[in-house]
Design a protein around this motif. Structure first.
Motif, PDB file in Angstrom:
ATOM      1  N   PRO A 103       0.818  -1.225   0.000  1.00 54.82           N
ATOM      2  CA  PRO A 103       0.000   0.000   0.000  1.00 54.82           C
ATOM      3  C   PRO A 103       0.849   1.271   0.000  1.00 54.82           C
ATOM      4  CG  PRO A 103      -0.881  -1.579   1.564  1.00 54.82           C
ATOM      5  CD  PRO A 103       0.454  -2.116   1.125  1.00 54.82           C
ATOM      6  N   ASN A 104       1.982   1.243   0.714  1.00 48.12           N
ATOM      7  CA  ASN A 104       2.838   2.430   0.765  1.00 48.12           C
ATOM      8  C   ASN A 104       3.438   2.745  -0.605  1.00 48.12           C
ATOM      9  OD1 ASN A 104       2.256   2.255   3.433  1.00 48.12           O
ATOM     10  ND2 ASN A 104       4.362   1.975   4.152  1.00 48.12           N
ATOM     11  N   ILE A 105       3.774   1.682  -1.340  1.00 51.27           N
ATOM     12  CA  ILE A 105       4.340   1.887  -2.682  1.00 51.27           C
ATOM     13  C   ILE A 105       3.271   2.451  -3.614  1.00 51.27           C
ATOM     14  CG2 ILE A 105       5.353   0.747  -4.694  1.00 51.27           C
ATOM     15  CD1 ILE A 105       6.537  -1.338  -2.774  1.00 51.27           C
ATOM     16  N   ILE A 106       2.083   1.851  -3.568  1.00 50.51           N
ATOM     17  CA  ILE A 106       1.024   2.291  -4.493  1.00 50.51           C
ATOM     18  C   ILE A 106       0.620   3.734  -4.174  1.00 50.51           C
ATOM     19  CG2 ILE A 106      -1.294   1.829  -5.352  1.00 50.51           C
ATOM     20  CD1 ILE A 106      -0.871  -1.112  -4.616  1.00 50.51           C
ATOM     21  N   ALA A 107       0.556   4.053  -2.904  1.00 49.34           N
ATOM     22  CA  ALA A 107       0.217   5.439  -2.543  1.00 49.34           C
ATOM     23  C   ALA A 107       1.286   6.396  -3.060  1.00 49.34           C
ATOM     24  CB  ALA A 107       0.084   5.562  -1.027  1.00 49.34           C
ATOM     25  N   GLY A 108       2.548   5.951  -3.028  1.00 48.41           N
ATOM     26  CA  GLY A 108       3.639   6.771  -3.574  1.00 48.41           C
ATOM     27  C   GLY A 108       3.482   6.972  -5.071  1.00 48.41           C
ATOM     28  N   LEU A 109       3.046   5.924  -5.762  1.00 49.73           N
ATOM     29  CA  LEU A 109       2.810   6.038  -7.205  1.00 49.73           C
ATOM     30  C   LEU A 109       1.697   7.049  -7.500  1.00 49.73           C
ATOM     31  CD1 LEU A 109       2.997   2.273  -8.209  1.00 49.73           C
ATOM     32  CD2 LEU A 109       4.539   4.081  -9.000  1.00 49.73           C
ATOM     33  N   HIS A 110       0.649   6.976  -6.708  1.00 46.85           N
ATOM     34  CA  HIS A 110      -0.456   7.927  -6.903  1.00 46.85           C
ATOM     35  C   HIS A 110       0.012   9.353  -6.665  1.00 46.85           C
ATOM     36  CE1 HIS A 110      -3.466   4.460  -6.071  1.00 46.85           C
ATOM     37  NE2 HIS A 110      -3.221   4.592  -7.355  1.00 46.85           N
ATOM     38  N   GLU A 111       0.855   9.513  -5.654  1.00 50.44           N
ATOM     39  CA  GLU A 111       1.407  10.831  -5.354  1.00 50.44           C
ATOM     40  C   GLU A 111       2.226  11.338  -6.552  1.00 50.44           C
ATOM     41  OE1 GLU A 111       1.351  12.765  -2.622  1.00 50.44           O
ATOM     42  OE2 GLU A 111       3.082  14.085  -2.935  1.00 50.44           O
ATOM     43  N   ALA A 112       3.012  10.431  -7.150  1.00 51.62           N
ATOM     44  CA  ALA A 112       3.878  10.824  -8.274  1.00 51.62           C
ATOM     45  C   ALA A 112       3.042  11.249  -9.477  1.00 51.62           C
ATOM     46  CB  ALA A 112       4.796   9.661  -8.658  1.00 51.62           C
ATOM     47  N   ILE A 113       2.031  10.471  -9.788  1.00 53.72           N
ATOM     48  CA  ILE A 113       1.204  10.789 -10.967  1.00 53.72           C
ATOM     49  C   ILE A 113       0.387  12.070 -10.702  1.00 53.72           C
ATOM     50  CG2 ILE A 113      -0.765   9.304 -10.375  1.00 53.72           C
ATOM     51  CD1 ILE A 113      -1.055   8.563 -13.232  1.00 53.72           C
ATOM     52  N   ALA A 114      -0.074  12.218  -9.480  1.00 52.71           N
ATOM     53  CA  ALA A 114      -0.841  13.426  -9.138  1.00 52.71           C
ATOM     54  C   ALA A 114       0.031  14.672  -9.275  1.00 52.71           C
ATOM     55  CB  ALA A 114      -1.397  13.319  -7.713  1.00 52.71           C
ATOM     56  N   SER A 115       1.295  14.554  -8.893  1.00 53.41           N
ATOM     57  CA  SER A 115       2.214  15.698  -9.018  1.00 53.41           C
ATOM     58  C   SER A 115       2.388  16.095 -10.473  1.00 53.41           C
ATOM     59  CB  SER A 115       3.592  15.350  -8.443  1.00 53.41           C
ATOM     60  OG  SER A 115       3.505  15.217  -7.065  1.00 53.41           O
ATOM     61  N   ARG A 116       2.556  15.094 -11.337  1.00 54.12           N
ATOM     62  CA  ARG A 116       2.736  15.382 -12.762  1.00 54.12           C
ATOM     63  C   ARG A 116       1.498  16.072 -13.329  1.00 54.12           C
ATOM     64  NH1 ARG A 116       7.183  15.092 -15.820  1.00 54.12           N
ATOM     65  NH2 ARG A 116       6.019  14.245 -17.559  1.00 54.12           N
ATOM     66  N   ILE A 117       0.344  15.538 -12.969  1.00 58.54           N
ATOM     67  CA  ILE A 117      -0.904  16.094 -13.498  1.00 58.54           C
ATOM     68  C   ILE A 117      -1.100  17.517 -12.979  1.00 58.54           C
ATOM     69  CG2 ILE A 117      -3.420  15.871 -13.430  1.00 58.54           C
ATOM     70  CD1 ILE A 117      -2.927  12.779 -13.282  1.00 58.54           C
ATOM     71  N   TYR A 118      -0.837  17.690 -11.702  1.00 57.32           N
ATOM     72  CA  TYR A 118      -1.063  18.994 -11.076  1.00 57.32           C
ATOM     73  C   TYR A 118      -0.182  20.068 -11.721  1.00 57.32           C
ATOM     74  CZ  TYR A 118      -1.357  22.544  -7.426  1.00 57.32           C
ATOM     75  OH  TYR A 118      -1.534  23.719  -6.741  1.00 57.32           O
ATOM     76  N   SER A 119       1.090  19.723 -11.973  1.00 60.44           N
ATOM     77  CA  SER A 119       1.981  20.728 -12.558  1.00 60.44           C
ATOM     78  C   SER A 119       1.570  21.048 -13.990  1.00 60.44           C
ATOM     79  CB  SER A 119       3.437  20.289 -12.492  1.00 60.44           C
ATOM     80  OG  SER A 119       3.623  19.124 -13.253  1.00 60.44           O
ATOM     81  N   MET A 120       1.070  20.051 -14.717  1.00 56.71           N
ATOM     82  CA  MET A 120       0.650  20.333 -16.094  1.00 56.71           C
ATOM     83  C   MET A 120      -0.620  21.175 -16.124  1.00 56.71           C
ATOM     84  SD  MET A 120      -0.664  17.853 -19.140  1.00 56.71           S
ATOM     85  CE  MET A 120      -2.318  17.849 -18.525  1.00 56.71           C
ATOM     86  N   VAL A 121      -1.614  20.744 -15.358  1.00 56.18           N
ATOM     87  CA  VAL A 121      -2.896  21.454 -15.392  1.00 56.18           C
ATOM     88  C   VAL A 121      -2.761  22.831 -14.730  1.00 56.18           C
ATOM     89  CG1 VAL A 121      -5.347  21.310 -14.786  1.00 56.18           C
ATOM     90  CG2 VAL A 121      -4.113  19.261 -15.426  1.00 56.18           C
TER      91      VAL A 121
END
Lengths: 447, 286
Positions: free
Chosen positions: B189-207
C-alpha cells in the motif's frame, strides 16, 4: 553506426506567395556560394543571425556561413538525427540547443573525415576561416557553440562581440543608460573589425560600410511595410511563408538581393490585396504565432491550420526589424555608431509602452500590438524544448498577456527546432483540432 | 442521406480512446451505454460496440438522428456524422453532468488533459500526450510490475501508513523502482500510494498552467481510482467532483453535441448531411 541512417524525406509545404516559393532555391544557392568561396580560398566566417555585424562582414567581403541556417536545413530535410547523435556520442547533452548540437556533430564529423560527411544536405557546410560568436541576451549558444567547435578546429579563431542592450525594468527609463551601451557596442565592433583584418587579410572599406548600413536601413523599412500589408482581410500571406521569407531578412541583410526580394514581395502582396486574394479562400480564424522557433521539419502544420480555416497574418518570431524611422535614432556620421544605436533602439522599442501598462513587459506589448493591428483571434506558440532561452518564458508570457490584456484562446505546441524525435504529427494535429474547436466556441459565443 | 430536425431524436456518442471504447445513446436521458476495450483489433470495430448499444436501447440504427465520434480513434468511425475533438466533448459532457465545474482534468489511458471552462465553453486547454507519466499508462505499467490488478490499485493504496517517494519520473524507471522497493520489503500500500502521489504531481503541474479554478471535475479512467483521486485532492487542497461513470463523459458530450448540432440546424433551417446508416468496420490501412 548512426552514420548509416538515411533521412526521411518530406513533401514540401504549400506557399501562398510566389516570393516565398523562390526561397528554397535562394537558400540553396546561398549555401552553394559559400562552398564555392571555400574552394576558391575566400575567407568564410561562421556567423549567427541577428548579431549586428551583417554590414561589417559584407563591407569586408567576408562570406558568412550561417550555422543556425545549416542546422535548420538539416532539420527541414529530416536529416539532422545523425548529426545530433554524433554530438551526443561526443558527450554533448541532448538537452542543449539542437542547432548547436547539429552543427557540432556535423563539424566534428567533417573534421574527422577531412571532407564533407556522406550525402551532406546541400553539399555540406564549408570550413570557416574565423567564427564570430555573439555575446548577448538572446541565447548562450551564441557564445559557447563556436568555443565548443574549437575542440575540432583548434586552428580557427573565435571572436565574441558583446552586444548588450539595457534590460527592461518598469521603474527606470532606459535612456539614462543607453549611451553607455552604445559606446560599448561600438568598441566591440571596432574590435571585431580589427580581428577580421588580422585573420582574413581583408580591410574594412568604410565608404562601403556606410552604403550598406543605408541599404539595410532601407531594407528594414521595406520589410516592415511589406509585412504590414498582411493586416489585410483576407490575409494574403501567413507565417508559414514568413518562415521562408526570413531567409533574406536574416541571412542576406545588407545585400541588394534582400532589398529586391522584399520589393517583389511588397508588390505581390499589393496585387493580392487588390484582388482580395487571401492565403486561403475561406478565412475563419486569424492567428498570431506568438513565440518560439518553428519545427523546421513540420512546416506543413501551417497547411494543416489552413485546412481548418486558420491563417497567421503575423508572427513575433523572425520579425527582426522595425521601421527605422520609428526608432528615434540620433543622427550620427559613424556607421558603427549608427548600427549600435539601431541595435539598442530596436530592443528597447516597446519599453515605453510596457511601462504604461502595469504588469506588462515589452514582449507582451509586442503580442498586444499584433493582436490589435492584425485582428487576431488566437495565439499559437511553440515550445521547442532545446531552445532553452526562449521556451521557458512562453507560458509566463501567455499568462501575463491574459492578465494584463484579457482572455484570448491560446495553443502551445511542443516539439523542437531540429530534433524530430520530439515530434508526433498525430498528437500535434489533435491539439490543433481542439484549438480550432475552442476558437469556434469563442466566436460563436460572440455571435 | 439528408435529415431534418423532425426525425426521432436519438443521439449517439462514440468515444474511441486509446484503451477503452465507449458508446452512449441518448434522447433526453441516457438510454444505453457500452464500455469495451479498444485494443489493437478493436480499433476498427466501433461498429460492434455500436451494435451492442443499439441492442441495449432497443433501437434500429436508422432511428439515430445524429452520431458524433470523438477520442483519438474518432476517424475510425465510418458511420459517424461528425468527428469532434475529445476536448470539446469532455467539456460538453462535464458541463451537462457537473455544471458547477470550471476545470476538467481527464486522465486517459495514454494522455492527460486539462480543460478550462467558462459558461460551459472551452476557453483553454493543455494536453500531455508525449510522456506516459501522468497518464493511466503509468499506473498500468507499474501495476504490472507489482503484480496487482489495475482496478485494485486505488483501494489498496488507502491502507498506506507511510507512502514512499517515487523518484523516477520516467514510467519505465518507476516500474523498476517499485520492484526494488518491494524487494526492500516496503509494504505494497505504501508503494502504491507513492505512485499515486507521483502521478498526481505530474498532473497537477501540467494542469496548473491553466490557473485551476474550482470546481474541478475529474474524468477518464483515472477518476475511477480512489487513491489517485485522493492524491489529487491533496495537491489541490480541496475535493474534486467525479461523474457517476467518469469513463462515459466524452461519449455523453459527443451525443449532446450531436443534439446541439441538430437543434441549431433546425433553428437555422439548415439541412444536415448524415453518413449512410450502415454499421461497418473501419478500414485502417489502405
Amino acid at each position: 553506426m548512426t552514420e548509416e541512417k538515411k533521412p526521411e524525406e518530406r513533401k514540401k509545404r504549400r506557399t501562398a506567395t510566389e516570393a516565398a516559393s523562390r526561397i528554397g532555391a535562394m537558400a540553396k544557392a546561398m549555401n552553394a556560394a559559400v562552398l564555392q568561396a571555400g574552394e576558391e580560398g575566400e575567407p568564410i566566417a561562421y556567423a549567427f543571425i541577428y548579431s549586428g555585424y551583417d554590414e561589417i562582414i559584407r563591407a569586408m567581403d567576408i562570406v558568412p556561413a550561417w550555422t543556425e541556417n545549416y542546422a535548420g536545413i538539416c532539420g527541414a530535410k529530416r536529416d539532422a538525427q545523425r548529426f545530433l547523435e554524433r554530438a551526443e556520442s561526443e558527450n554533448f547533452s541532448r538537452s542543449l540547443c539542437t542547432y548547436a548540437l547539429c552543427g557540432i556533430g556535423f563539424d566534428s564529423w567533417r573534421e574527422e573525415l577531412g571532407e564533407m560527411p556522406p550525402e551532406s544536405p546541400w553539399g555540406g557546410q564549408a570550413r570557416p576561416t574565423v567564427m564570430l560568436g555573439s555575446g548577448q541576451m538572446i541565447c548562450d549558444p551564441r557564445y559557447k557553440w563556436y568555443q565548443a567547435v574549437q575542440h575540432y578546429m583548434p586552428d580557427v579563431p573565435v571572436y565574441v562581440s558583446g552586444l548588450p542592450w539595457p534590460p527592461y525594468e518598469d521603474d527606470y527609463d532606459y535612456r539614462e543608460v543607453q549611451d553607455y551601451y552604445v559606446k560599448y557596442i561600438v568598441e566591440e565592433m571596432r574590435g571585431l573589425i580589427e580581428f577580421l583584418e588580422r585573420h582574413t587579410g581583408r580591410k574594412m572599406d568604410w565608404d562601403r560600410l556606410s552604403e550598406l548600413v543605408d541599404l539595410s536601413d532601407r531594407t528594414w523599412n521595406l520589410i516592415s511595410e511589406a509585412y504590414d500589408l498582411r493586416k489585410a482581410v483576407p490575409c494574403p500571406m501567413g507565417t508559414g511563408d514568413a518562415m521562408n521569407t526570413m531567409v533574406p531578412m536574416t541571412f542576406m541583410m545588407a545585400t541588394q538581393e534582400a532589398y529586391d526580394f522584399f520589393k517583389d514581395l511588397y508588390d505581390e502582396l499589393k496585387i493580392k490585396i487588390a484582388n482580395k486574394e487571401g492565403e486561403i479562400p475561406d478565412e475563419k480564424y486569424r492567428l498570431l504565432w506568438g513565440g518560439g522557433l518553428p519545427a523546421w521539419f513540420a512546416l506543413t502544420d501551417f497547411n494543416y491550420f489552413n485546412s481548418k480555416g486558420a491563417v497567421f497574418p503575423a508572427e513575433t518570431t523572425y520579425r527582426l526589424v522595425e521601421p527605422v524611422y520609428k526608432l528615434d535614432l540620433p543622427k550620427v556620421s559613424d556607421p558603427l555608431e549608427h548600427l549600435a544605436w539601431r541595435w539598442v533602439k530596436y530592443w528597447t522599442y516597446r519599453y515605453d509602452k510596457a511601462r504604461k501598462r502595469p504588469g506588462s513587459h515589452p514582449d507582451i506589448e509586442h503580442l498586444i500590438e499584433y493582436i490589435e493591428e492584425y485582428k487576431i483571434d488566437g495565439v499559437v506558440m511553440h515550445e521547442a524544448f532545446s531552445c532553452r532561452s526562449w521556451h521557458p518564458g512562453l507560458i509566463w508570457q501567455l499568462n501575463q498577456l491574459k492578465r494584463v490584456y484579457g482572455d484570448i484562446p491560446s495553443l502551445i505546441l511542443e516539439s523542437d527546432i531540429v530534433d524530430i524525435s520530439s515530434y508526433n504529427e498525430a498528437d500535434t494535429r489533435a491539439r490543433i483540432d481542439a484549438f480550432i474547436d475552442t476558437l469556434e466556441a469563442v466566436k460563436s459565443k460572440k455571435r | 442521406m439528408q435529415v431534418g430536425a423532425t426525425l426521432s431524436q436519438y443521439f449517439a456518442g462514440v468515444d474511441i480512446g486509446s484503451t477503452m471504447t465507449k458508446v452512449v445513446i441518448m434522447n433526453q436521458t441516457m438510454l444505453a451505454s457500452v464500455i469495451g476495450p479498444t485494443g489493437p483489433e478493436h480499433r476498427k470495430l466501433a461498429n460492434r460496440v455500436m451494435e451492442e448499444a443499439l441492442a441495449k436501447a432497443n433501437l434500429p440504427f436508422d432511428d439515430i438522428t445524429y452520431v458524433v465520434a470523438t477520442g483519438y480513434g474518432r476517424i475510425n468511425v465510418p458511420f459517424a456524422d461528425k468527428q469532434i475533438t475529445e476536448i470539446s466533448c469532455h467539456a460538453r459532457g462535464v458541463g451537462h453532468l457537473l455544471p458547477e465545474a470550471r476545470t476538467v482534468i481527464d486522465i486517459g489511458g495514454q494522455d492527460c488533459k486539462g480543460i478550462k471552462l467558462k459558461e460551459g465553453r472551452v476557453v483553454d486547454f493543455v494536453m500531455n500526450d508525449k510522456c506516459a507519466a501522468g497518464t493511466g499508462r503509468f499506473l498500468e505499467v507499474t501495476a504490472e510490475g507489482l503484480g496487482v490488478k489495475l482496478e485494485d490499485m486505488g483501494r489498496l493504496s488507502l491502507a498506506a501508513e507511510n507512502k514512499v517517494e517515487i523518484g523516477s519520473t520516467c514510467t519505465v524507471f518507476a516500474a523498476q523502482e517499485v520492484v526494488a522497493k518491494l524487494s526492500e520489503g516496503v509494504p505494497l500500500p505504501n508503494i502504491i500510494a507513492g505512485l499515486h502521489e507521483a502521478i498526481a504531481s505530474r498532473i497537477y503541474s501540467m494542469v496548473g498552467r491553466l490557473k485551476i479554478e474550482r470546481e474541478v471535475a475529474l474524468t477518464g479512467g483515472g477518476a475511477k481510482n480512489i487513491g489517485l483521486v485522493k492524491a489529487l485532492e491533496a495537491k489541490l487542497s480541496f475535493p474534486v467532483l467525479v461523474p457517476p461513470e467518469p469513463l462515459l463523459t466524452g461519449a455523453i458530450g459527443a451525443a449532446l453535441l450531436g443534439r446541439d448540432i441538430v437543434e441549431q440546424a433546425a433553428e437555422e433551417g439548415i439541412t444536415l448531411v448524415r453518413s449512410e446508416r450502415r454499421l461497418r468496420e473501419a478500414t485502417l490501412f489502405t
